[in-house]
Design an enzyme around this catalytic site. Sequence first.
Site, short mmCIF file in Angstrom:
data_model
loop_
_atom_site.label_atom_id
_atom_site.label_comp_id
_atom_site.label_asym_id
_atom_site.label_seq_id
_atom_site.Cartn_x
_atom_site.Cartn_y
_atom_site.Cartn_z
N CYS A 6 -50.90 15.62 -20.80
CA CYS A 6 -50.88 17.14 -20.26
C CYS A 6 -49.53 17.36 -19.64
O CYS A 6 -49.00 16.57 -18.92
CB CYS A 6 -52.13 17.45 -19.28
SG CYS A 6 -52.15 19.03 -18.93
N CYS A 56 -24.41 19.86 9.59
CA CYS A 56 -24.47 21.16 9.19
C CYS A 56 -25.46 21.91 8.48
O CYS A 56 -25.94 21.13 7.27
CB CYS A 56 -23.08 21.81 8.70
SG CYS A 56 -22.78 23.42 8.19
N CYS A 103 -7.90 17.17 -6.55
CA CYS A 103 -9.00 16.32 -6.18
C CYS A 103 -8.93 14.81 -6.87
O CYS A 103 -9.33 14.08 -6.40
CB CYS A 103 -10.23 16.88 -7.06
SG CYS A 103 -10.56 18.56 -6.16
N CYS A 105 7.46 -23.84 12.62
CA CYS A 105 7.93 -24.78 11.69
C CYS A 105 7.20 -24.79 10.49
O CYS A 105 6.38 -23.96 10.13
CB CYS A 105 7.50 -26.08 12.53
SG CYS A 105 5.62 -26.47 12.37
N CYS A 111 5.22 -28.73 3.08
CA CYS A 111 6.33 -27.86 3.38
C CYS A 111 5.88 -26.53 2.98
O CYS A 111 5.63 -26.32 1.65
CB CYS A 111 7.65 -28.80 2.73
SG CYS A 111 9.01 -27.52 3.13
N HIS A 136 9.40 -35.31 3.13
CA HIS A 136 10.63 -34.70 3.90
C HIS A 136 10.98 -35.50 5.16
O HIS A 136 10.27 -35.69 6.13
CB HIS A 136 10.04 -33.51 4.63
CG HIS A 136 10.00 -32.51 3.49
ND1 HIS A 136 9.18 -32.40 2.28
CD2 HIS A 136 10.44 -31.09 3.39
CE1 HIS A 136 9.01 -31.42 1.63
NE2 HIS A 136 9.96 -30.68 2.10
#
Length: 575
Positions: free
Chosen positions: A178, A222, A259, A299, A313, A323
């Site tokens: 229906c 609002c 926009c 460092c 390093c 190093h």
Amino acid sequence: MESDEDMLDASDSELMYDDDLYSDGGCASDEIDGDYESDDSQSFLTRRDQSYNILKEEEIRQRQEEDISKVSGILFISRDAACILLRHYKWNVTKVHDEWFSNEESVRKEVGLLEEPVEIPNSGELKCGICFDALPSSDMRAAACGHPYCIECWKGYIVASIKDGPICLGLRCPEPSCNVAIDHDMIKKVASSEDVEKYSRFLYRSYVEDNRKIKWCPGPGCEYAVEFFLADSNNDVLCNCAHWFCWNCTEEAHRPVDCETVTKWLIKNSAESENMNWILANSKPCPKCKRPIEKNQGCMHMTCSSPCRFEFCWLCLGSWQSHGERTGGFYSCNSYERAKKEGVYDETEKRREMAKNSLERYMHYYERWASNQSSRQKAIADLHSMETEKIQKLSEIIREPETQLRFIIDAWQQIVDCRRLLRWTYAYGFYIPDKETAKKQLFEYLQGEAEAGLERLHQCVEKELQDYFSMEKPSDTPIYENFSQYRVKLCGLTSVTKNYFENLVHALEIGLEDVNSSSSQTSTSKNEPTKGKSGKNKSRPTPAGVTVEDHWSCDRCTYANPASSDRCQMCQHQV
């Protein structure tokens, strides 16, 4: 409402220092008689035109009832049936009439309205189509189709639909085959008063939400709606709640930025891509586990976090064990310089430098975009304070009626609106292609002029006005004369700032076309010095295509004045 062409009428050849620039405003004289009233006192940004209308709840309900009554009377149908028709056709009365008189039978079938309702028998028992209980016909209810269901099943069906939200407005008979619509009358018969109220609220709100010409104001809390009439280039709407928004995208009003640009900018502000740019620009991957590491000490000896703990390093990403003194010491890595010369890090460094430049450019525009919003929020608070309490105190000190001090409110309103506009110009500037150098120069020139004018206005109304509030008692001495001079200065500043922003808005809305129209002009006067009234040569750098007339700078207030004027148009100082 003035047209945009009238409001933004500015000379192309005399961009910022035309005589008219300083002659606009209601306070351009030393003596002001009567109440302060100016037809142009309202900012061009806040001036409400006739392109939209603010609707209260009472007005919306009245319109809704009028439309229902109109359709019901013309089509000779019940109010509930008219309501179903109007909802289906988005509350467009004309559309309802056109479709109905074109093919009534087809409309009835589509909407679910029967010409003659089917009555359920008044005697005997009937079986509910949902719970299959046999109950007296007095305990059964049916829609216009006549399919009987018990009251409890109807109530459960309707309540569940109302909980799903506005979709309940399109409720149909529970019978699967229906299509007959359930009207408001059936809702009132079986649902509780609370549910009926919810349904009525959905019905009321649908008049706005389904209507293409009406939208809810997106301001927090609002309840006003806005009806828009003209789809022109200016889609800014000022609601009665003081919230500015764009009719097209319902984001905060962003004139003169379109926009599409606003959407890209807001997405960029929340995108993870900026985080990745920061990581790429400010970190390096661990040579062993590849996790990004930020250098937070001086460092070059780096140690990855657990469970990696690899020591390397920072410069060459090599193992720290290699190093030593032979590589230049623990805090100097000449192997990196050697590898860089060999081109080992060229691609990595190029990618890192590009990411760093991109991030720095974005942060430049974003920080100024956000800062102007903060300044605007502060200005809104100051405006409210001035309107509610300070204006009365100042009136007592100056011994002038509040109507004479309206120019201060107008100045604050100008600041609020210009801050909003200036904020969005930074989003505009971000998307100007780097290759369009002339456009970028013109944009930065116009934006700089407008921003400088706004800063002078903001400082004048925020700082200089405080001197008068510090006076505990009214004074008969030169306070009135001083305040009269301040009035002229502030009104002039408000007018000039308005003109600056009108020129900026106009230039951005036409896509900075002045660059193209003036590209063939000579650029010999780009940094041509001008001789001021004081006899000193003054140079004013300007972008390509921008012509600046000779002007002089007032020694008292430093404002630029047309060369033809012997009096400062801002403070009225005689030279």
